[in-house]
Scaffold this motif. Structure first.
Motif, mmCIF file in Angstrom:
data_model
loop_
_atom_site.group_PDB
_atom_site.id
_atom_site.type_symbol
_atom_site.label_atom_id
_atom_site.label_comp_id
_atom_site.label_asym_id
_atom_site.label_seq_id
_atom_site.Cartn_x
_atom_site.Cartn_y
_atom_site.Cartn_z
ATOM 1 N N GLU A 209 0.843 -1.328 0.087
ATOM 2 C CA GLU A 209 -0.029 -0.039 -0.072
ATOM 3 C C GLU A 209 0.790 1.358 -0.159
ATOM 4 O O GLU A 209 0.485 2.117 -0.681
ATOM 5 N N ILE A 210 1.959 1.295 1.030
ATOM 6 C CA ILE A 210 2.848 2.327 0.888
ATOM 7 C C ILE A 210 3.432 2.458 -0.553
ATOM 8 O O ILE A 210 3.231 3.872 -1.081
ATOM 9 N N THR A 211 3.936 1.631 -1.274
ATOM 10 C CA THR A 211 4.539 1.713 -2.600
ATOM 11 C C THR A 211 3.578 2.204 -3.424
ATOM 12 O O THR A 211 3.885 2.795 -4.482
ATOM 13 N N LYS A 212 2.313 1.479 -3.347
ATOM 14 C CA LYS A 212 1.020 2.057 -4.344
ATOM 15 C C LYS A 212 0.946 3.320 -4.177
ATOM 16 O O LYS A 212 0.539 3.969 -5.479
ATOM 17 N N ASN A 213 1.123 4.160 -3.136
ATOM 18 C CA ASN A 213 0.702 5.448 -2.984
ATOM 19 C C ASN A 213 2.115 6.274 -3.390
ATOM 20 O O ASN A 213 1.847 7.412 -3.717
ATOM 21 N N VAL A 214 3.196 5.716 -3.334
ATOM 22 C CA VAL A 214 4.366 6.495 -3.598
ATOM 23 C C VAL A 214 4.889 6.518 -5.084
ATOM 24 O O VAL A 214 5.205 7.514 -5.626
ATOM 25 N N ILE A 215 4.940 5.362 -5.758
ATOM 26 C CA ILE A 215 5.566 5.169 -7.135
ATOM 27 C C ILE A 215 4.760 6.155 -8.067
ATOM 28 O O ILE A 215 5.314 6.470 -9.190
ATOM 29 N N PRO A 216 3.500 6.469 -8.068
ATOM 30 C CA PRO A 216 2.924 7.285 -8.966
ATOM 31 C C PRO A 216 4.104 8.674 -8.955
ATOM 32 O O PRO A 216 3.751 9.364 -9.930
ATOM 33 N N ARG A 217 4.389 9.013 -7.961
ATOM 34 C CA ARG A 217 5.060 10.171 -7.953
ATOM 35 C C ARG A 217 6.304 10.214 -8.735
ATOM 36 O O ARG A 217 6.897 11.144 -9.148
ATOM 37 N N PHE A 218 6.712 8.921 -9.200
ATOM 38 C CA PHE A 218 7.724 8.710 -10.157
ATOM 39 C C PHE A 218 7.372 8.530 -11.379
ATOM 40 O O PHE A 218 8.095 7.855 -12.363
ATOM 41 N N GLY A 219 6.201 8.615 -11.768
ATOM 42 C CA GLY A 219 5.657 8.471 -13.115
ATOM 43 C C GLY A 219 4.847 6.999 -13.303
ATOM 44 O O GLY A 219 4.142 6.727 -14.375
ATOM 45 N N ALA A 220 4.915 6.224 -12.365
ATOM 46 C CA ALA A 220 4.158 4.803 -12.540
ATOM 47 C C ALA A 220 2.633 5.051 -12.850
ATOM 48 O O ALA A 220 2.033 5.950 -12.020
ATOM 49 N N GLN A 221 2.141 4.050 -13.473
ATOM 50 C CA GLN A 221 0.536 3.912 -13.557
ATOM 51 C C GLN A 221 0.441 2.730 -12.870
ATOM 52 O O GLN A 221 0.619 1.406 -13.576
ATOM 53 N N VAL A 222 -0.034 2.319 -11.665
ATOM 54 C CA VAL A 222 -0.254 1.305 -10.930
ATOM 55 C C VAL A 222 -1.289 0.418 -11.831
ATOM 56 O O VAL A 222 -2.700 0.812 -11.582
ATOM 57 N N ALA A 223 -1.006 -0.546 -12.695
ATOM 58 C CA ALA A 223 -2.050 -1.338 -13.363
ATOM 59 C C ALA A 223 -2.897 -2.449 -12.690
ATOM 60 O O ALA A 223 -4.006 -2.873 -12.911
ATOM 61 N N ALA A 224 -2.129 -2.906 -11.645
ATOM 62 C CA ALA A 224 -2.665 -4.210 -10.743
ATOM 63 C C ALA A 224 -1.733 -4.144 -9.559
ATOM 64 O O ALA A 224 -0.745 -3.916 -9.489
ATOM 65 N N THR A 225 -2.471 -4.937 -8.488
ATOM 66 C CA THR A 225 -1.822 -5.214 -7.323
ATOM 67 C C THR A 225 -2.093 -6.591 -6.775
ATOM 68 O O THR A 225 -3.335 -7.289 -7.206
ATOM 69 N N PHE A 226 -1.234 -7.395 -6.220
ATOM 70 C CA PHE A 226 -1.558 -8.700 -5.649
ATOM 71 C C PHE A 226 -0.589 -8.892 -4.435
ATOM 72 O O PHE A 226 0.351 -8.430 -4.207
ATOM 73 N N SER A 227 -1.269 -9.372 -3.178
ATOM 74 C CA SER A 227 -0.477 -9.596 -2.281
ATOM 75 C C SER A 227 -0.615 -11.198 -1.911
ATOM 76 O O SER A 227 -1.947 -11.780 -2.025
ATOM 77 N N LEU A 228 0.341 -12.121 -1.606
ATOM 78 C CA LEU A 228 0.095 -13.272 -1.394
ATOM 79 C C LEU A 228 0.503 -13.473 0.107
ATOM 80 O O LEU A 228 1.679 -13.366 0.448
ATOM 81 N N PRO A 229 -0.127 -13.833 0.853
ATOM 82 C CA PRO A 229 -0.114 -14.311 2.336
ATOM 83 C C PRO A 229 0.402 -15.636 2.548
ATOM 84 O O PRO A 229 0.277 -16.542 1.819
ATOM 85 N N TYR A 230 0.853 -15.636 3.871
ATOM 86 C CA TYR A 230 1.615 -17.145 4.215
ATOM 87 C C TYR A 230 2.559 -17.705 3.100
ATOM 88 O O TYR A 230 1.899 -18.855 2.844
ATOM 89 N N PHE A 231 3.398 -17.103 2.751
ATOM 90 C CA PHE A 231 4.157 -17.337 1.524
ATOM 91 C C PHE A 231 4.496 -18.997 1.642
ATOM 92 O O PHE A 231 4.219 -19.774 0.659
#
Length: 177
Positions: free
Chosen positions: A125-147
């Motif tokens: 979530e932190i990264t998702k909110n920060v990287i658009p400042r560097f020009g990123a277009q966050v197209a999709a996210t995924f989190s894998l619990p209990y690797f």
């Protein structure tokens, strides 16, 4: 055919986030993939004094150029103490000094995993909110619990619902290329 650059936000030789990225790119067909293992990219801790005295390393410039050449980026961020790792933060600090908008409107598939139930969600979530400042277009996210329970080397994501969610997120990212 699109060009995709993929890496984990970890420089650990045993990175589970790198394993997730490696698995993810194995699912992609018909595109050019460049998979980076960040163990091979050591960077000193960013400081303006160091930058002024030493400038930018060749490996930093090469990484920035690889990012610029790619049509899309896949990143899996690791979590340390409820935030992105110091390595990943340092990496973005350096890259943003070379070129502020180093992600230049590129679609990004942002992932995370951890051994716990939240799967690195806070770092994601932190990264998702920060990287658009560097020009990123966050197209999709995924989190894998209990690797350790949900991923097997050579097989990938073993939980059927998580595998389906991962595939849907990957397809969403690929549709943006």
């Amino acid at each position: 055919m699109a060009s995709i650059l993929a890496f984990a936000g970890s420089n650990s030789s045993k990175s589970i986030n790198y394993q997730l990225v490696k698995y993810t790119v194995s699912l992609i067909e018909g595109n050019e993939i460049q998979l980076l293992n960040m163990v091979n990219f050591p960077f000193p801790m960013f400081s303006e004094d160091y930058e002024k005295e030493n400038g930018y390393s060749n490996s930093l410039i090469e990484l920035k150029n690889d990012i610029v050449k790619a049509d899309g980026i896949i990143i899996s961020v690791n979590e340390h103490n409820s935030g992105p790792s110091a390595y990943f933060k340092n990496l973005t600090d350096w890259l943003s000094r070379v070129e502020r908008k180093f992600l230049d409107e590129k679609p990004v598939f942002l992932m995370s995993t951890s051994g716990g139930q939240r799967g690195g969600m806070t770092a994601l979530e932190i990264t998702k909110n920060v990287i658009p400042r560097f020009g990123a277009q966050v197209a999709a996210t995924f989190s894998l619990p209990y690797f350790q329970e949900n991923f097997t080397e050579g097989e990938g994501i073993t939980d059927k619902e998580l595998a389906k969610a991962h595939r849907a997120a990957l397809d969403q990212f690929l549709s943006k290329l």
